[in-house]
Design a protein around this motif. Structure first.
Motif, PDB file in Angstrom:
ATOM      1  N   PHE A 135      18.718  15.446  36.708  1.00  0.00           N
ATOM      2  CA  PHE A 135      18.561  14.103  37.287  1.00  0.00           C
ATOM      3  C   PHE A 135      19.246  13.962  38.656  1.00  0.00           C
ATOM      4  CE2 PHE A 135      19.891   9.608  37.668  1.00  0.00           C
ATOM      5  CZ  PHE A 135      18.663   8.982  37.561  1.00  0.00           C
ATOM      6  N   THR A 136      20.518  14.369  38.728  1.00  0.00           N
ATOM      7  CA  THR A 136      21.275  14.202  39.981  1.00  0.00           C
ATOM      8  C   THR A 136      20.618  14.968  41.124  1.00  0.00           C
ATOM      9  OG1 THR A 136      23.294  13.937  38.731  1.00  0.00           O
ATOM     10  CG2 THR A 136      23.549  14.514  41.056  1.00  0.00           C
ATOM     11  N   ASP A 137      20.293  16.238  40.874  1.00  0.00           N
ATOM     12  CA  ASP A 137      19.730  17.048  41.957  1.00  0.00           C
ATOM     13  C   ASP A 137      18.392  16.496  42.435  1.00  0.00           C
ATOM     14  OD1 ASP A 137      21.895  18.755  42.025  1.00  0.00           O
ATOM     15  OD2 ASP A 137      21.091  20.007  40.410  1.00  0.00           O
ATOM     16  N   VAL A 138      17.576  16.038  41.496  1.00  0.00           N
ATOM     17  CA  VAL A 138      16.281  15.473  41.894  1.00  0.00           C
ATOM     18  C   VAL A 138      16.495  14.238  42.781  1.00  0.00           C
ATOM     19  CG1 VAL A 138      14.160  14.387  41.040  1.00  0.00           C
ATOM     20  CG2 VAL A 138      15.092  16.377  39.858  1.00  0.00           C
ATOM     21  N   LEU A 139      17.425  13.370  42.372  1.00  0.00           N
ATOM     22  CA  LEU A 139      17.674  12.160  43.170  1.00  0.00           C
ATOM     23  C   LEU A 139      18.225  12.484  44.546  1.00  0.00           C
ATOM     24  CD1 LEU A 139      19.168   9.130  41.273  1.00  0.00           C
ATOM     25  CD2 LEU A 139      16.858   9.586  42.080  1.00  0.00           C
ATOM     26  N   LEU A 140      19.174  13.428  44.593  1.00  0.00           N
ATOM     27  CA  LEU A 140      19.758  13.784  45.892  1.00  0.00           C
ATOM     28  C   LEU A 140      18.677  14.341  46.815  1.00  0.00           C
ATOM     29  CD1 LEU A 140      23.186  15.322  44.772  1.00  0.00           C
ATOM     30  CD2 LEU A 140      22.773  13.061  45.788  1.00  0.00           C
ATOM     31  N   HIS A 141      17.763  15.087  46.211  1.00  0.00           N
ATOM     32  CA  HIS A 141      16.667  15.638  46.993  1.00  0.00           C
ATOM     33  C   HIS A 141      15.766  14.517  47.541  1.00  0.00           C
ATOM     34  CE1 HIS A 141      13.718  18.565  48.258  1.00  0.00           C
ATOM     35  NE2 HIS A 141      12.787  17.789  47.707  1.00  0.00           N
ATOM     36  N   LEU A 142      15.465  13.536  46.685  1.00  0.00           N
ATOM     37  CA  LEU A 142      14.633  12.407  47.133  1.00  0.00           C
ATOM     38  C   LEU A 142      15.314  11.624  48.255  1.00  0.00           C
ATOM     39  CD1 LEU A 142      13.199  10.926  43.783  1.00  0.00           C
ATOM     40  CD2 LEU A 142      11.923  12.116  45.590  1.00  0.00           C
ATOM     41  N   GLU A 199      15.267  10.171  53.908  1.00  0.00           N
ATOM     42  CA  GLU A 199      16.332   9.909  54.897  1.00  0.00           C
ATOM     43  C   GLU A 199      17.087   8.628  54.570  1.00  0.00           C
ATOM     44  OE1 GLU A 199      14.802  10.959  59.073  1.00  0.00           O
ATOM     45  OE2 GLU A 199      13.007  10.730  57.808  1.00  0.00           O
ATOM     46  N   MET A 200      17.456   8.537  53.293  1.00  0.00           N
ATOM     47  CA  MET A 200      18.143   7.333  52.843  1.00  0.00           C
ATOM     48  C   MET A 200      19.613   7.676  52.603  1.00  0.00           C
ATOM     49  SD  MET A 200      16.930   5.086  49.598  1.00  0.00           S
ATOM     50  CE  MET A 200      17.870   3.665  49.082  1.00  0.00           C
ATOM     51  N   PRO A 201      20.558   6.977  53.242  1.00  0.00           N
ATOM     52  CA  PRO A 201      21.974   7.243  52.983  1.00  0.00           C
ATOM     53  C   PRO A 201      22.301   6.958  51.520  1.00  0.00           C
ATOM     54  CG  PRO A 201      21.689   5.725  54.833  1.00  0.00           C
ATOM     55  CD  PRO A 201      20.350   5.873  54.181  1.00  0.00           C
ATOM     56  N   THR A 202      23.113   7.798  50.898  1.00  0.00           N
ATOM     57  CA  THR A 202      23.408   7.619  49.463  1.00  0.00           C
ATOM     58  C   THR A 202      23.935   6.215  49.169  1.00  0.00           C
ATOM     59  OG1 THR A 202      25.543   8.663  49.844  1.00  0.00           O
ATOM     60  CG2 THR A 202      23.837  10.055  48.877  1.00  0.00           C
ATOM     61  N   GLU A 203      24.699   5.648  50.107  1.00  0.00           N
ATOM     62  CA  GLU A 203      25.327   4.332  49.867  1.00  0.00           C
ATOM     63  C   GLU A 203      24.300   3.218  49.752  1.00  0.00           C
ATOM     64  OE1 GLU A 203      27.375   7.213  51.766  1.00  0.00           O
ATOM     65  OE2 GLU A 203      26.016   5.949  52.943  1.00  0.00           O
ATOM     66  N   MET A 204      23.071   3.467  50.182  1.00  0.00           N
ATOM     67  CA  MET A 204      22.070   2.413  50.117  1.00  0.00           C
ATOM     68  C   MET A 204      21.377   2.363  48.753  1.00  0.00           C
ATOM     69  SD  MET A 204      22.748   1.148  52.840  1.00  0.00           S
ATOM     70  CE  MET A 204      21.609  -0.128  53.341  1.00  0.00           C
ATOM     71  N   LEU A 205      21.651   3.349  47.905  1.00  0.00           N
ATOM     72  CA  LEU A 205      21.021   3.365  46.583  1.00  0.00           C
ATOM     73  C   LEU A 205      22.011   2.945  45.507  1.00  0.00           C
ATOM     74  CD1 LEU A 205      18.490   4.139  44.881  1.00  0.00           C
ATOM     75  CD2 LEU A 205      19.530   6.391  44.572  1.00  0.00           C
ATOM     76  N   CYS A 206      21.535   2.086  44.600  1.00  0.00           N
ATOM     77  CA  CYS A 206      22.355   1.676  43.457  1.00  0.00           C
ATOM     78  C   CYS A 206      21.561   1.950  42.181  1.00  0.00           C
ATOM     79  CB  CYS A 206      22.691   0.189  43.569  1.00  0.00           C
ATOM     80  SG  CYS A 206      23.593  -0.438  42.145  1.00  0.00           S
ATOM     81  N   ASN A 224      28.724  10.340  37.383  1.00  0.00           N
ATOM     82  CA  ASN A 224      29.899  10.677  38.190  1.00  0.00           C
ATOM     83  C   ASN A 224      29.533  11.527  39.401  1.00  0.00           C
ATOM     84  OD1 ASN A 224      32.461   9.516  37.084  1.00  0.00           O
ATOM     85  ND2 ASN A 224      31.600  10.372  35.212  1.00  0.00           N
ATOM     86  N   ARG A 225      28.616  12.460  39.224  1.00  0.00           N
ATOM     87  CA  ARG A 225      28.206  13.283  40.379  1.00  0.00           C
ATOM     88  C   ARG A 225      27.560  12.405  41.447  1.00  0.00           C
ATOM     89  NH1 ARG A 225      24.276  17.935  39.434  1.00  0.00           N
ATOM     90  NH2 ARG A 225      24.705  18.251  41.642  1.00  0.00           N
ATOM     91  N   LEU A 226      26.663  11.505  41.014  1.00  0.00           N
ATOM     92  CA  LEU A 226      25.991  10.645  41.989  1.00  0.00           C
ATOM     93  C   LEU A 226      26.992   9.716  42.682  1.00  0.00           C
ATOM     94  CD1 LEU A 226      22.804   9.914  39.907  1.00  0.00           C
ATOM     95  CD2 LEU A 226      22.843  11.008  42.167  1.00  0.00           C
ATOM     96  N   GLY A 282      28.325   9.060  46.723  1.00  0.00           N
ATOM     97  CA  GLY A 282      28.216   7.778  47.413  1.00  0.00           C
ATOM     98  C   GLY A 282      27.218   6.806  46.802  1.00  0.00           C
ATOM     99  N   VAL A 283      26.420   7.277  45.840  1.00  0.00           N
ATOM    100  CA  VAL A 283      25.454   6.377  45.197  1.00  0.00           C
ATOM    101  C   VAL A 283      26.242   5.338  44.380  1.00  0.00           C
ATOM    102  CG1 VAL A 283      23.601   6.244  43.462  1.00  0.00           C
ATOM    103  CG2 VAL A 283      23.654   8.153  45.086  1.00  0.00           C
ATOM    104  N   GLU A 284      25.790   4.080  44.430  1.00  0.00           N
ATOM    105  CA  GLU A 284      26.509   3.036  43.702  1.00  0.00           C
ATOM    106  C   GLU A 284      25.949   2.874  42.284  1.00  0.00           C
ATOM    107  OE1 GLU A 284      28.466   0.294  46.904  1.00  0.00           O
ATOM    108  OE2 GLU A 284      26.386  -0.314  46.575  1.00  0.00           O
ATOM    109  N   ILE A 285      26.801   2.371  41.391  1.00  0.00           N
ATOM    110  CA  ILE A 285      26.383   2.206  39.994  1.00  0.00           C
ATOM    111  C   ILE A 285      26.626   0.757  39.563  1.00  0.00           C
ATOM    112  CG2 ILE A 285      26.591   3.119  37.618  1.00  0.00           C
ATOM    113  CD1 ILE A 285      26.134   5.427  39.537  1.00  0.00           C
ATOM    114  N   ALA A 286      25.604   0.174  38.927  1.00  0.00           N
ATOM    115  CA  ALA A 286      25.768  -1.185  38.399  1.00  0.00           C
ATOM    116  C   ALA A 286      25.597  -1.165  36.888  1.00  0.00           C
ATOM    117  CB  ALA A 286      24.717  -2.114  39.016  1.00  0.00           C
TER     118      ALA A 286
END
Ligand code: C2E
Ligand code: CA
Ligand code: CA
Length: 398
Positions: free
Chosen positions: A246-253, A258-265, A285-287, A291-295
């Motif tokens: 899951f993490t690697d696929v998301l980081l790849h997307l 060209e989306m900064p990780t901080e813009m994704l929650c 935790n990896r995401l 910098g990815v945010e979690i809600a």
């Protein structure tokens, strides 16, 4: 047998004896035509199924099981606010059974009868005939069939709407939550309530979740190119979070769009902490580290605990819409909300009020110190192309 239809029932059988599980499944299937039957041979297994499968509407429960027994399980399911029917199966003495019946009523469970072991078919009929037929409303919004979900995934019929979120203090537009819909050949745009639960019974939900991530990130990129800088929140099913990749696929997307990780929650519910959450926690935790945010979504809908809040790497707590939809009730619940708010602020977690439907509630959530709000009062979920016009209109009013 009467002509009543019981085939719509989703059953969970809990018994530590495999031969009982097999016997009961056969009776339910042959006599009542029920095909959706889950089985669990222990209380923890049963709890996991109940947390993950929200549409179980009848539970057959053995009282006498090793470790966590049926009586303890009754207490646990009442905490889950399980609303379906409960049938007890037992070989223990009548006296114990009647006190358990009292207990089930005290827990406000929908207890409809006891089957004494050795079980026989006629007793099943006596209990099951007490079940009402599904109400019209329920049958209208009945779950889609697996093949319809597969077809939608294959035909790229999963669509995404976006609901704006605003900061209460500044009233500025800060982000959107992606909410999926299915474009159905006969029914038109179908709400997620009719297919998410079903999709979560298999890994179809992983396909849906990834489709939503992909589409919403593509939309985010378009908005960004048009000068809009907002966050994107996406709901992730616990089943998707259990995928090691899951993490690697998301980081790849993220890279691809060209989306900064901080813009994704990523929005998760407390069910990610069910039973054995190792893989989910690794992914979150990896995401989060990247910098990815979690809600944490739907906070307060089930029994929410402090302990849980501390286990997850959280940026936001989304207070469940049930707090705010009925304004009168909200007033009675203010102390619960206040406790959650002060706890969140101690843990450095921002709060989002969901289900803000009118100006009164908007005022209330501002006063009690929520950080952000989302709801029909601000905007309904909108198609991607309406987001920029909506933003212009919102900014011109504030
Ligand atoms: P949720 O994540 O709690 O999403 C919020 C739901 O509340 C949305 O329903 C939204 O339309 C609705 N809502 C927003 N504002 C208001 C309001 O002021 N009043 C009322 N009464 N309702 C409001 P929706 O879009 O039908 O989604 C229902 C649920 O389906 C979501 O609840 C979420 O659990 C699930 N879901 C939606 N999209 C996805 C997805 O892409 N993946 C996964 N795994 N689940 C999804
Ligand atoms: Ca959500
Ligand atoms: Ca929610």
């Amino acid at each position: 047998m009467s002509g009543k239809d019981y085939s719509w029932l989703n059953v969970l059988l809990v018994d530590d004896s495999i031969s009982i599980l097999t016997y009961v499944s056969e009776v339910l299937n042959k006599v009542f035509d029920i095909t959706n039957i889950f089985t669990a041979s222990s209380a923890p297994e049963a709890m996991q199924i109940l947390r993950q499968t929200h549409n179980i509407n009848i539970l057959f429960l053995d009282l006498n099981m090793p470790n966590v027994d049926g009586i303890q399980l009754l207490e646990q399911i009442s905490k889950l606010k399980y609303k379906g029917y409960v049938v007890i199966m037992s070989g223990v003495s009548i006296r114990i059974i009647s006190s358990v019946e009292l207990l089930a009523k005290k827990y406000e469970l929908n207890y409809i009868g006891t089957l004494l072991k050795p079980l026989n078919e006629a007793d099943f009929y006596n209990v099951i005939k007490k079940i009402g037929q599904p109400r019209n409303k329920q049958s209208k919004s009945e779950s889609l069939k697996t093949y319809e979900i597969i077809r939608a995934i294959r035909n790229d019929d999963i669509e995404v709407l976006y609901q704006p979120q605003v900061e209460l203090f500044s009233r500025s537009f800060i982000g959107v939550e992606a909410l999926c819909r299915m474009n159905h050949p006969r029914l038109g745009l179908v709400s997620p309530d009719r297919f998410i639960d079903k999709a979560e019974e298999s890994d179809l939900i992983v396909h849906i979740t990834m489709a939503v991530f992909k589409k919403s990130m593509a939309d985010w990129k378009k908005w960004h190119q048009m000068g809009l800088n907002i966050k994107l929140s996406v709901n992730a099913s616990p089943i998707a979070l259990q995928q090691p990749e899951f993490t690697d696929v998301l980081l790849h997307l993220l890279e691809q769009f060209e989306m900064p990780t901080e813009m994704l929650c990523i929005e998760v519910t407390e069910s990610v902490l069910a039973d054995n959450p190792i893989q989910e926690l690794v992914n979150l935790n990896r995401l989060h580290m990247k910098g990815v945010e979690i809600a944490l979504d739907d906070f307060g809908k089930e029994n929410s605990t402090v302990e849980r809040l501390q286990k997850l790497p959280l940026n936001y707590l989304k207070l469940d819409k049930s707090y705010f939809i009925d304004h009168k009730e909200t007033l009675g619940q203010l102390s619960i909300i206040n406790t959650s708010l002060s706890l969140a602020s101690k843990l450095n977690i921002k709060t989002v009020a969901e289900g803000v439907e009118n100006s009164e509630v908007m005022k209330l959530v501002t006063e009690i110190g929520c950080d952000y709000a989302q709801g029909y009062y601000i905007a309904r979920p909108l198609p991607a192309k309406e987001i920029i016009p909506w933003a212009k209109n919102w900014n011109s009013q504030t």
